[in-house]
Design a protein around this motif. Sequence first.
Motif, PDB file in Angstrom:
ATOM      1  N   LEU A 336     104.186  24.757   5.447  1.00  0.00           N
ATOM      2  CA  LEU A 336     104.985  24.649   4.228  1.00  0.00           C
ATOM      3  C   LEU A 336     104.980  25.955   3.446  1.00  0.00           C
ATOM      4  O   LEU A 336     106.002  26.349   2.862  1.00  0.00           O
ATOM      5  N   GLY A 337     103.820  26.636   3.408  1.00  0.00           N
ATOM      6  CA  GLY A 337     103.751  27.916   2.703  1.00  0.00           C
ATOM      7  C   GLY A 337     104.644  28.961   3.327  1.00  0.00           C
ATOM      8  O   GLY A 337     105.344  29.706   2.629  1.00  0.00           O
ATOM      9  N   TRP A 338     104.647  29.015   4.665  1.00  0.00           N
ATOM     10  CA  TRP A 338     105.529  29.975   5.347  1.00  0.00           C
ATOM     11  C   TRP A 338     106.991  29.631   5.108  1.00  0.00           C
ATOM     12  O   TRP A 338     107.811  30.496   4.826  1.00  0.00           O
ATOM     13  N   ARG A 339     107.325  28.341   5.199  1.00  0.00           N
ATOM     14  CA  ARG A 339     108.716  27.928   5.035  1.00  0.00           C
ATOM     15  C   ARG A 339     109.196  28.171   3.618  1.00  0.00           C
ATOM     16  O   ARG A 339     110.344  28.600   3.396  1.00  0.00           O
ATOM     17  N   TYR A 356     106.431  20.547  -2.311  1.00  0.00           N
ATOM     18  CA  TYR A 356     105.474  19.944  -1.379  1.00  0.00           C
ATOM     19  C   TYR A 356     104.274  20.870  -1.171  1.00  0.00           C
ATOM     20  O   TYR A 356     103.125  20.425  -1.141  1.00  0.00           O
ATOM     21  N   HIS A 357     104.558  22.159  -1.017  1.00  0.00           N
ATOM     22  CA  HIS A 357     103.492  23.134  -0.768  1.00  0.00           C
ATOM     23  C   HIS A 357     102.511  23.186  -1.944  1.00  0.00           C
ATOM     24  O   HIS A 357     101.288  23.211  -1.745  1.00  0.00           O
ATOM     25  N   VAL A 358     103.048  23.169  -3.158  1.00  0.00           N
ATOM     26  CA  VAL A 358     102.200  23.261  -4.351  1.00  0.00           C
ATOM     27  C   VAL A 358     101.316  22.020  -4.492  1.00  0.00           C
ATOM     28  O   VAL A 358     100.093  22.125  -4.662  1.00  0.00           O
ATOM     29  N   TRP A 359     101.912  20.843  -4.405  1.00  0.00           N
ATOM     30  CA  TRP A 359     101.156  19.625  -4.675  1.00  0.00           C
ATOM     31  C   TRP A 359     100.201  19.245  -3.541  1.00  0.00           C
ATOM     32  O   TRP A 359      99.106  18.746  -3.796  1.00  0.00           O
TER      33      TRP A 359
END
Length: 467
Positions: A336-339, A356-359
Amino acid sequence: MKTISAMTPWSTLTLLSTLLLLSGFSATSASASASPSTQFCTTSTKQDVNTDLCFAVASSHNETTGAKDLSLHLSARFPDQNTGWAAVGIGSHMKGSLMFAMYPSSADDSVAFSIRTTNAHTAPVHLSASSLAGKKGPDVHVTRKWVDENGYSNVQVSCFGCDRWSGTTLNVMSTNQSWIWAWNGKQMAGSASGKMGLQKHEHKDKGVALLDMSTSYVPSGDLPMAQVSDARVSIPAAKEEKPKIHAHSPFGLVSLHGFILSSSFLALSIGLLAIRSGLAKSFKYHWVIQLVASGFILIGCSMGLILTIKHGGHFRTTHQWLGMLLGLGVVVQSWLGWRHHVIFVKIGRRTAVSNYHVWIGRALVVMGNVNVAFGLKLGHASKTKYMFWSSGVGLQLAVLIPMWYFWSRGKKIMDIVGAKESNDGAERGEYVDVGVEEEAFLVGDEEEIELDEEQHLHDKKEDLEIK
């Protein structure tokens, strides 16, 4: 008359001697025929400990099978008719021990009994008497189950060939045989099934008793029935040994597993701090720290999986299941971080992937620290280790909570400390500087970036408004 009178003292002396010899022989015979019981009792009326448990054992040599037979009487008074359980086991530790457990039952006899064992320091599993006999193990029979007039639940068991159990050693002629015992006075029972799951006992409601088995051993003849005495005291004065807690090597797999994971989740918090710092290379610091920490988390989870396999391959604790979930979450979070970065550099704003990445990242930090605590409890960690863990959690809270507070008001760490910001890009999307992310690394050309239909429409709308 003189002759008779002269013989009287000798006759009297001979008679007395004969009587003394006969009485001595009789006392010896009686002592030999009535061997004292071997019994252990533990009671407590303290507020946090309410144990009331006794068990007695007797044994004999079976001339037909050549094995050693054991008689066991387990007696306990539970808080009420539907609460609690009591258990004893052969040996000094749970792993491999043959355990005998009882608890209140809803059936007419009001007592349920089961045979159990475990491959590790986890909840013991039920064993059927037929499965034991089929594996050439001991043959266990319940002789009697009852509740007496004083409210004590009782079970008498005969274990034929009990020394055939391979998990732990039973020496019926030992003067120092180890028996473990455990008690739970809070679990709701009332089940007539011998397969009822047993909740964990409290730390103080367990122990290791050392019994002199030789006092109740019969070398030949029928197996004597063990019987808990009315006095409910240990006979003979059995010594109680404090349960041994396995000390893990500082550089062993268990210690490394705990150190790597606790340090890695602390590092994840540092990565969160980096992205909100306001430094020129904040994004680079963020992804490098999180990537390294995630890699070590996967290594730590792999160690945990190896430890699980070594202890029988059973997933029975919250720590194990939560650890597997965290390992999977780290993989998803990295993707998710890469995307997020790929899409953010293209359109300069957050998308659903960003949220999504943050939570998920925040949830992983919280769950990771909680699971470290579960691991410390499972490994019977010392107070020093708990102190280091609580200090680490306190440090994270002391830094992250103020950071989120000021960030929600549009400020970064560099603003708070009064340092001059060195970022060269304008903040967009209330997330990070676009310039910072663009300079971090190349992400590919436009043809490699797939945006959803909503993003395409949004971009098209912006183009029309500009024209």
